[in-house]
Design a protein around this motif. Structure first.
Motif, PDB file in Angstrom:
ATOM      1  N   LEU A 205       0.790  -1.230  -0.052  1.00 14.77           N
ATOM      2  CA  LEU A 205       0.137   0.088   0.002  1.00 14.77           C
ATOM      3  C   LEU A 205       0.686   1.160  -0.066  1.00 14.77           C
ATOM      4  N   GLU A 206       1.998   1.148   0.681  1.00 19.66           N
ATOM      5  CA  GLU A 206       2.848   2.416   0.986  1.00 19.66           C
ATOM      6  C   GLU A 206       3.463   2.683  -0.545  1.00 19.66           C
ATOM      7  N   GLU A 207       3.997   1.602  -1.297  1.00 22.88           N
ATOM      8  CA  GLU A 207       4.490   1.747  -2.564  1.00 22.88           C
ATOM      9  C   GLU A 207       3.611   2.213  -3.710  1.00 22.88           C
ATOM     10  N   GLY A 208       2.170   1.826  -3.512  1.00 22.06           N
ATOM     11  CA  GLY A 208       1.405   2.220  -4.187  1.00 22.06           C
ATOM     12  C   GLY A 208       0.853   3.910  -4.153  1.00 22.06           C
ATOM     13  N   LEU A 209       0.856   4.398  -3.009  1.00 20.94           N
ATOM     14  CA  LEU A 209       0.734   5.756  -2.774  1.00 20.94           C
ATOM     15  C   LEU A 209       2.126   6.473  -3.287  1.00 20.94           C
ATOM     16  N   ALA A 210       3.241   5.885  -3.230  1.00 25.67           N
ATOM     17  CA  ALA A 210       4.345   6.610  -3.663  1.00 25.67           C
ATOM     18  C   ALA A 210       4.452   6.673  -5.121  1.00 25.67           C
ATOM     19  N   ALA A 211       3.966   5.694  -5.941  1.00 27.02           N
ATOM     20  CA  ALA A 211       3.784   5.708  -7.356  1.00 27.02           C
ATOM     21  C   ALA A 211       2.629   6.650  -7.805  1.00 27.02           C
ATOM     22  N   GLY A 212       1.908   7.309  -6.934  1.00 28.52           N
ATOM     23  CA  GLY A 212       0.941   8.131  -7.290  1.00 28.52           C
ATOM     24  C   GLY A 212      -0.516   7.377  -7.207  1.00 28.52           C
ATOM     25  N   ALA A 213      -0.826   5.926  -6.935  1.00 29.40           N
ATOM     26  CA  ALA A 213      -2.010   5.616  -6.707  1.00 29.40           C
ATOM     27  C   ALA A 213      -3.224   6.750  -5.936  1.00 29.40           C
ATOM     28  N   LYS A 214      -4.289   6.887  -6.313  1.00 27.84           N
ATOM     29  CA  LYS A 214      -5.266   7.434  -5.457  1.00 27.84           C
ATOM     30  C   LYS A 214      -6.429   6.514  -4.956  1.00 27.84           C
ATOM     31  N   THR A 215      -6.854   5.558  -5.584  1.00 25.33           N
ATOM     32  CA  THR A 215      -7.620   4.504  -5.444  1.00 25.33           C
ATOM     33  C   THR A 215      -7.285   3.285  -5.446  1.00 25.33           C
TER      34      THR A 215
END
Length: 333
Positions: free
Chosen positions: A53-63
């Motif tokens: 989840l942390e890596e997804g946020l760092a990659a720009g994921a919003k949903t």
């Protein structure tokens, strides 16, 4: 509006079919997916980078999009723990499951505390009418299958893509959660009250220009005892001018029903066409779409050639080969 890009949640999906929502988004809107999140028990992949989840946020994921369509559409306790963590970290969550996010108290509380949004795309947003069966202007093509999850959505999307490439007048009309997440709109048909399903399809495919084609996303199968009702609603509500038969040749039984064999393409043609002609006497079967993903490169073309010779109709894998020949088959309608 659901914010993009997405992190696709595969959870503990046991196989590729269970992850069909995520696979569809990855195949048709790859720019909207930064990666996939898999639990340790997950038995499949859609070929994206695994992320926390942390890596997804760092990659720009919003949903965080629940990319799994499990039988019955439930949210397990193990899933819920991860979904709450995602909300606490700043994700919105989107889901097409029958078990609604808004009905889960823990998710609602976490969304409220963190100012996040839960998107249940399988909730009808319109008070659909009862079907009236009146003829509508424009043209309509419906993909119907020998089974569930055989490539009906991919067929419609591929034909719509081909028509746009030719400068033709065309719209893909989603009727399930994956199509809605890909395109941003549509009708979650299997969540519509039964009396209004055919009317919902009429609403989705209104009067249009004489040269305009609606490509209606198929659902279920007339031969699938669990989901045949939604297929009937699509046939009568859609009043298709053209039918595309869809098939996956390596199946050993109907999905989720090991005691039921798959019907032949001939049986599908002979059952579907008279039903379609109740609403549109001019309806024709014009082509065959075969999902050959499990056939080797040296075998799939021979299989398609055999089907084409047997059925007397163009037989293609529109995802593997493109949908040009299926679009060509509409020329005389």
């Amino acid at each position: 509006m659901i914010q993009t890009p997405y992190l696709l949640f595969l959870g503990d999906a046991p196989d590729q079919l269970a992850a069909k929502v995520a696979q569809g988004i990855k195949d048709w809107r790859p720019e909207n997916a930064v990666g996939q999140f898999r639990m340790p028990a997950c038995g499949t992949t859609v070929g994206l980078q695994d992320m926390t989840l942390e890596e997804g946020l760092a990659a720009g994921a919003k949903t965080l999009v629940i990319g799994v369509a499990n039988r019955g559409g439930y949210i397990s306790a193990e899933w819920k723990e991860i979904l709450v963590s995602a909300l606490n970290m700043g994700y919105d969550i989107a889901s097409g499951l029958h078990n609604l996010l808004r009905d889960e108290n823990e998710l609602m509380a976490a969304a409220r505390v963190n100012g996040r949004t839960l998107f249940d795309v399988r909730i009808p947003s319109v008070a659909y009418p009862i079907a009236n069966g009146k003829n509508r202007t424009g043209k309509r093509c419906l993909a119907i299958g020998t089974d569930c999850s055989v490539g009906k959505m991919y067929t419609g999307l591929a034909m719509d893509t081909e028509m746009h490439a030719r400068g033709m007048n065309s719209t893909f009309r989603p009727t399930g959660q994956t199509g809605i997440l890909i395109t941003g709109g549509g009708v979650p048909l299997d969540a519509v009250i039964a009396d209004f399903m055919a009317g919902a399809v009429e609403y989705l495919t209104p009067d249009n220009d004489a040269d305009h084609w609606d490509h209606i996303e198929g659902q279920g199968s007339l031969f699938h005892v669990s989901y045949s009702g939604v297929t009937m609603a699509l046939i009568h509500g859609g009043q298709p001018d053209a039918l595309i038969l869809c098939h996956e040749p390596t199946r050993t039984h109907m999905r989720g029903l090991p005691e039921y064999d798959l019907p032949s393409l001939e049986a599908l043609r002979d059952m579907a066409l008279p039903i379609a002609r109740v609403a549109n006497p001019a309806c024709k079967v014009v082509g065959i779409s075969v999902n050959t993903q499990h056939l080797a490169d040296d075998k799939f073309e021979a299989y398609l050639a055999e089907v084409e010779a047997r059925m007397g109709l163009p037989a293609v894998d529109p995802f593997r080969q493109g949908a040009a020949r299926l679009v060509d088959a509409l020329a005389d309608i």
